[in-house]
Motif scaffolding. Structure first.
Motif, PDB file in Angstrom:
ATOM      1  N   THR A 132       0.720  -1.434   0.106  1.00 21.60           N
ATOM      2  CA  THR A 132      -0.104  -0.183   0.081  1.00 21.60           C
ATOM      3  C   THR A 132       0.831   1.188   0.105  1.00 21.60           C
ATOM      4  OG1 THR A 132      -1.755  -1.119   1.198  1.00 21.60           O
ATOM      5  CG2 THR A 132      -1.873   1.211   1.148  1.00 21.60           C
ATOM      6  N   GLU A 133       2.042   1.268   0.810  1.00 23.79           N
ATOM      7  CA  GLU A 133       2.870   2.614   0.880  1.00 23.79           C
ATOM      8  C   GLU A 133       3.722   2.763  -0.319  1.00 23.79           C
ATOM      9  OE1 GLU A 133       4.825   2.065   4.665  1.00 23.79           O
ATOM     10  OE2 GLU A 133       2.752   2.541   5.810  1.00 23.79           O
ATOM     11  N   HIS A 134       4.233   1.540  -0.772  1.00 24.84           N
ATOM     12  CA  HIS A 134       5.596   1.533  -1.840  1.00 24.84           C
ATOM     13  C   HIS A 134       5.032   1.260  -2.899  1.00 24.84           C
ATOM     14  CE1 HIS A 134       8.220   2.234   1.708  1.00 24.84           C
ATOM     15  NE2 HIS A 134       7.876   1.264   2.184  1.00 24.84           N
ATOM     16  N   GLY A 135       4.049   0.299  -3.093  1.00 25.06           N
ATOM     17  CA  GLY A 135       3.761  -0.217  -4.680  1.00 25.06           C
ATOM     18  C   GLY A 135       4.326  -1.602  -4.936  1.00 25.06           C
ATOM     19  N   ALA A 136       5.415  -1.762  -4.217  1.00 22.66           N
ATOM     20  CA  ALA A 136       6.250  -3.017  -4.451  1.00 22.66           C
ATOM     21  C   ALA A 136       7.387  -3.094  -3.393  1.00 22.66           C
ATOM     22  CB  ALA A 136       7.123  -2.845  -5.800  1.00 22.66           C
ATOM     23  N   ALA A 137       7.355  -4.400  -2.910  1.00 14.86           N
ATOM     24  CA  ALA A 137       7.963  -4.492  -1.559  1.00 14.86           C
ATOM     25  C   ALA A 137       8.172  -6.114  -1.300  1.00 14.86           C
ATOM     26  CB  ALA A 137       7.331  -3.794  -0.164  1.00 14.86           C
TER      27      ALA A 137
END
Length: 396
Positions: A132-137
């Protein structure tokens, strides 16, 4: 993103198309279908995601030869979509799964290895938050050992472990972004990426990291499976033992059924079902350990539907009752009492059949036989009897 994190639709893509040759067990199923604590590895993995309230859908990518194994492992899990057939490489399999998810329009997707059955709710929470925060993790566990280069069989440069991490799954992405990344890798002819974070990096995405879990191990070797079995056993501290006894009289016939095996004999056994004294005794032992009545209360002999029934279904039902309580069957032992027929020549087949029904390894199934020194109804060759014990483990 215009939506808040709690509104985003989360799908899980479980990669289960591999063959897992390093896990040992030659000739057996792929490692994701091998049993630990009485259930397939894939079952444990899917259960973790199905229980999470934020997960809306679960899609599993499987090998073309494994549909029956998949169906057995999944059972009645909610949220599962029709599985998709994988490809020649992990990238091919993930891409096939992502394409199949397009019609379901998830906002986020968590991509997870089927052979990581110990993924916790906390790691799933962190993966959703990170996407949600980074888009990819990706989840990263700290490296605690000294790490060095190995060159020509000799120790080389020592690496700074503070700059290293062990990458795990589930890896979390905006769905549209990771689908585009996999499609680009396909166009570029790149099939050498070892994880989806690397595929996303090739697309130019910035990959965040979030704390992994050292317990979120991937089952790869035979030793991994042994440790996983022990871990699950010790996670169920309520150990219970039950006993069961059954007897059936001889009647005209040319065989008896013992422990699920048809054994030639000059008589049959009289009973409403197939009169399998061994499986009946084991079934009652399990019910006893559960304090859950007896075989007659679950399968009344007055009910015509059980006329001539295969007793394997009674035993399988009792095992399912253990699983429904969140437990596992750890061991069964049965002793068949009779002057004839001889059990010895059929012992291995009986062990294998009981193990198959119960979802146990053969080393957790005991089969013995004894006479009664010509005493009593068994000694007079009027029938057969069996006594059994079962050990189960339940959560507190």
């Amino acid at each position: 993103m215009s939506q808040s994190g709690s509104e985003l639709k989360v799908a899980v893509l479980v990669v289960a198309a591999g063959r897992g040759t390093r896990a040992g067990g030659a000739g057996g199923p792929a490692k994701q279908y091998r049993h630990i604590a009485g259930r397939a590895v894939l079952t444990h993995t899917l259960e973790a995601f199905a229980a999470h309230p934020r997960v809306a859908q679960i899609l599993t990518v499987i090998h073309a030869d494994d549909r029956d194994l998949y169906d057995e492992a999944v059972g009645g899990f909610a949220k599962t979509l029709e599985p998709v057939i994988g490809g020649a490489t992990r990238q091919d399999s993930v891409r096939n799964g992502l394409k199949a998810l397009e019609d379901h329009r998830p906002d986020l997707v968590l991509i997870h290895d089927a052979a990581r059955p110990f993924v916790s709710r906390e790691v799933i929470d962190r993966s959703i938050q990170a996407a949600t925060e980074h888009g990819a993790a990706v989840p990263v566990a700290a490296v605690v050992d000294t790490v060095c280069m190995v060159e020509a069989g000799q120790r080389g440069e020592t690496l700074d472990r503070n700059r290293l991490g062990s990458v795990q799954t589930p890896q979390a992405f905006r769905f549209a972004d990771i689908l585009a990344a996999h499609l680009r890798a396909e166009r570029d002819g790149r099939d050498d990426f070892t994880d989806d974070g690397a595929v996303a990096s090739h697309q130019g995405l910035t990959i965040g990291v979030f704390p992994g879990d050292p317990m979120n191990t991937k089952l790869t070797t035979a030793e991994d499976f042994s440790r996983a079995e022990e871990r699950l056993l010790f996670s169920l501290p309520d150990v219970r033992n039950g006993t069961g006894f059954d007897v059936h009289a001889f009647c005209p016939g040319d065989h008896v059924v013992l422990a699920g095996i048809k054994v030639p004999h000059d008589q049959g056994l009289l009973g409403h079902s197939d009169a399998d004294v061994a499986l009946h005794a084991i079934t009652d032992a399990i019910f006893g350990a559960l304090a859950d009545g007896d075989i007659g209360s679950h399968f009344p002999p007055s009910d015509p539907q059980w006329k001539g029934a295969d007793s394997a279904q009674f035993l399988a039902y009792a095992v399912d009752r253990v699983k429904a309580r969140g437990g596992m069957l750890a061991h069964v032992d049965v002793c068949i009492m009779g002057e004839a027929p001889k059990v010895g020549p059929h012992r291995a087949a009986m062990q294998a059949r009981i193990a198959e029904i119960c979802g146990l390894t053969i080393d957790r199934v005991g089969v013995k036989a004894t006479t009664t020194e010509q005493l009593g109804f068994v000694g007079r060759r009027e029938g057969l009897a069996a006594i059994a014990s079962a050990t189960i483990r339940l959560p507190v």
